[in-house]
Design an enzyme around this catalytic site. Structure first.
Site, PDB file in Angstrom:
ATOM      1  N   GLU A  41      31.591 -64.353  67.705  1.00  0.00           N
ATOM      2  CA  GLU A  41      31.672 -64.638  66.266  1.00  0.00           C
ATOM      3  C   GLU A  41      32.049 -66.080  65.930  1.00  0.00           C
ATOM      4  O   GLU A  41      32.943 -66.330  65.126  1.00  0.00           O
ATOM      5  CB  GLU A  41      32.642 -63.651  65.603  1.00  0.00           C
ATOM      6  CG  GLU A  41      32.230 -62.203  65.822  1.00  0.00           C
ATOM      7  CD  GLU A  41      33.232 -61.172  65.315  1.00  0.00           C
ATOM      8  OE1 GLU A  41      34.217 -61.559  64.673  1.00  0.00           O
ATOM      9  OE2 GLU A  41      33.009 -59.978  65.577  1.00  0.00           O
ATOM     10  N   GLU A  95      27.507 -53.354  69.481  1.00  0.00           N
ATOM     11  CA  GLU A  95      28.608 -52.643  68.798  1.00  0.00           C
ATOM     12  C   GLU A  95      28.037 -51.737  67.708  1.00  0.00           C
ATOM     13  O   GLU A  95      28.483 -51.755  66.560  1.00  0.00           O
ATOM     14  CB  GLU A  95      29.589 -53.647  68.174  1.00  0.00           C
ATOM     15  CG  GLU A  95      30.147 -54.655  69.157  1.00  0.00           C
ATOM     16  CD  GLU A  95      31.196 -55.591  68.542  1.00  0.00           C
ATOM     17  OE1 GLU A  95      31.651 -55.347  67.422  1.00  0.00           O
ATOM     18  OE2 GLU A  95      31.541 -56.579  69.225  1.00  0.00           O
TER      19      GLU A  95
HETATM   20  O1  9MR Z   1      37.141 -51.851  66.978  1.00  0.00           O
HETATM   21  C1  9MR Z   1      38.108 -52.869  67.032  1.00  0.00           C
HETATM   22  C2  9MR Z   1      39.349 -52.422  66.291  1.00  0.00           C
HETATM   23  O2  9MR Z   1      39.997 -51.377  66.986  1.00  0.00           O
HETATM   24  C3  9MR Z   1      40.303 -53.593  66.110  1.00  0.00           C
HETATM   25  O3  9MR Z   1      41.387 -53.196  65.288  1.00  0.00           O
HETATM   26  C4  9MR Z   1      39.561 -54.748  65.494  1.00  0.00           C
HETATM   27  C5  9MR Z   1      40.522 -55.872  65.284  1.00  0.00           C
HETATM   28  O4  9MR Z   1      39.994 -57.105  65.237  1.00  0.00           O
HETATM   29  O5  9MR Z   1      38.465 -55.121  66.314  1.00  0.00           O
HETATM   30  C6  9MR Z   1      37.514 -54.100  66.395  1.00  0.00           C
HETATM   31  O6  9MR Z   1      36.391 -54.520  67.171  1.00  0.00           O
HETATM   32  C7  9MR Z   1      35.658 -55.635  66.688  1.00  0.00           C
HETATM   33  C8  9MR Z   1      35.047 -56.323  67.860  1.00  0.00           C
HETATM   34  O7  9MR Z   1      36.014 -56.649  68.804  1.00  0.00           O
HETATM   35  C9  9MR Z   1      34.280 -57.573  67.438  1.00  0.00           C
HETATM   36  N1  9MR Z   1      33.311 -57.273  66.419  1.00  0.00           N
HETATM   37  C10 9MR Z   1      33.776 -56.511  65.277  1.00  0.00           C
HETATM   38  C11 9MR Z   1      34.486 -55.246  65.767  1.00  0.00           C
HETATM   39  C12 9MR Z   1      34.898 -54.397  64.596  1.00  0.00           C
HETATM   40  O8  9MR Z   1      35.863 -55.071  63.855  1.00  0.00           O
END
Ligand code: 9MR
Length: 373
Positions: A160, A265
């Site tokens: 990102e 994802e």
């Molecule tokens: O699914 C993840 C969630 O449990 C966390 O709280 C969150 C915090 O930043 O991150 C989520 O995963 C993310 C991923 O690492 C990167 N792309 C977006 C995902 C959804 O937020």
């Protein structure tokens, strides 16, 4: 003869009966098709894993995961916040457990993620001088990527780094290290993890403007003579709004760069939301209208979700030669991050398995799209 026909009829009845009962009562029934087998010749099928699943504390997940998935991404445990909590302290406990769990179950690991502006440990934001920041940056990549080289299939080296308009996000990394931090991250990962595939990962990078920025970034890494093996399109999409045309163009344009393309994802949001993407800092006001399906998903929405998943997988299968992996962001609806974001405490339904680990209509639509080999 009559007796034989009767016996055959009875056994068919018994069989039918048994399969109906098991389909209704057992979430982890062997008769449910296996995604990883159905798509074996098309692409790998993955899931994100959380602590409960890694530690096999949920018996149904422990059966379903190895049955359905051949690749997995740690949902949180390899992020800097957890794996590198203080300047000179690393905590590999859960990450090591994830690697061991996956090895035991013949699941490859897509490690996630080395350099991301979110979920950073607090000490990183307190670093003032550029030299110390550089030390953190290089040490982090070398230590973490080095430890898992040969044990994981791939790393999301940078996650990102782009804005929606395709320009570089003004993250702490950009502010401290300048535009070249992405190339530097890949260069460092390449040296530390020569046996690991190296990917760039983002959301909305199928959208034209962000895609153009993403292509420019990938070309910049390549022009520097640094290895990049693939690009992840996260795939946090919305019911009724799957950008199929943008996805198709992206698959073609990214693979023309000579790299693998993955959906990393995947989930489909069914609840009201007034923006796209997955910026975890974006939040929304909560009120009753924001959680319309707390008591169950209406059939019409369930069907729409199935149709969306069906259309998406039809496209992905069409491009199976360019797509190497499709990873869902979670195993079942109950543990999806979308129950807590961008509004807390909602009841969401973004995945293929419901809260009881039962396959939803979307699951069967997806299975039906697999290429006939
Ligand atoms: O699914 C993840 C969630 O449990 C966390 O709280 C969150 C915090 O930043 O991150 C989520 O995963 C993310 C991923 O690492 C990167 N792309 C977006 C995902 C959804 O937020």
């Amino acid at each position: 003869m009559i007796k034989n026909v009767l016996l055959a009829g009875m056994s068919t009845l018994l069989l039918l009966d048994a399969s109906c009962i098991s389909a209704q009562t057992s979430a982890t029934d062997q008769k449910i098709p296996s995604l990883k087998k159905v798509f074996k010749k098309d692409f790998a099928i993955g899931t994100a894993l959380n602590n409960m699943q890694i530690e096999e504390k949920d018996p149904q997940a422990a059966v379903l995961i190895p049955q359905q998935f051949n690749t997995a991404t740690p949902e949180n445990v390899m992020k800097a916040e957890i794996i590198h909590p203080q300047w000179d302290t690393y905590n590999f406990d859960m990450a090591d457990k994830m690697v061991a769990y996956c090895k035991k179950n013949s699941i490859t690991v897509n490690a996630h993620t080395l350099i991301w502006h979110s979920q950073l440990p607090p000490f990183v934001r307190r670093i003032q001088d550029v030299d110390s920041f550089k030390t953190f940056f290089y040490n982090h990549i070398k230590t973490v990527a080095g430890r898992y080289d040969g044990k994981v299939l791939s790393w999301d080296v940078v996650n990102e780094a782009l804005n929606e308009d395709g320009t570089m996000r003004k993250s702490v990394f950009l502010q401290k290290l300048g535009d070249d931090f992405v190339v530097e991250a890949f260069r460092t990962a390449q040296a530390a993890a020569p046996h690991t595939q190296l990917y760039y990962n983002d959301y909305n990078n199928e959208q034209p403007a962000k895609r153009a920025g993403c292509i420019a970034l990938i070309k910049k890494i390549q022009a520097a003579g640094v290895r990049i093996d693939g690009v992840g399109i996260q795939g946090h999409w919305h019911l009724g709004k799957i950008p199929l045309k943008d996805i198709e163009e992206s698959i073609e344009q990214y693979s023309a760069l000579g790299i693998k393309v993955m959906i990393t994802e995947l989930d489909i949001e069914v609840l009201p939301r007034n923006f796209q993407g997955a910026d975890v800092n974006q939040r929304m006001q909560n009120d009753a209208t924001m959680n319309p399906y707390a008591n169950g998903l209406p059939d019409s929405v369930q069907q729409k979700l199935a149709d969306d998943y069906g259309a998406l997988f039809t496209l992905l299968v069409k491009h199976k030669d360019q797509i190497s992996r499709v990873t869902f962001w979670g195993v079942n609806d109950g543990q999806s991050w979308l129950n807590g974001w961008p509004v807390r405490g909602r009841t969401n339904y973004p995945l293929l398995f419901d809260r009881n680990f039962l396959p939803k209509p979307a699951f069967y639509k997806v299975v039906a799209t697999a290429a006939k080999h």
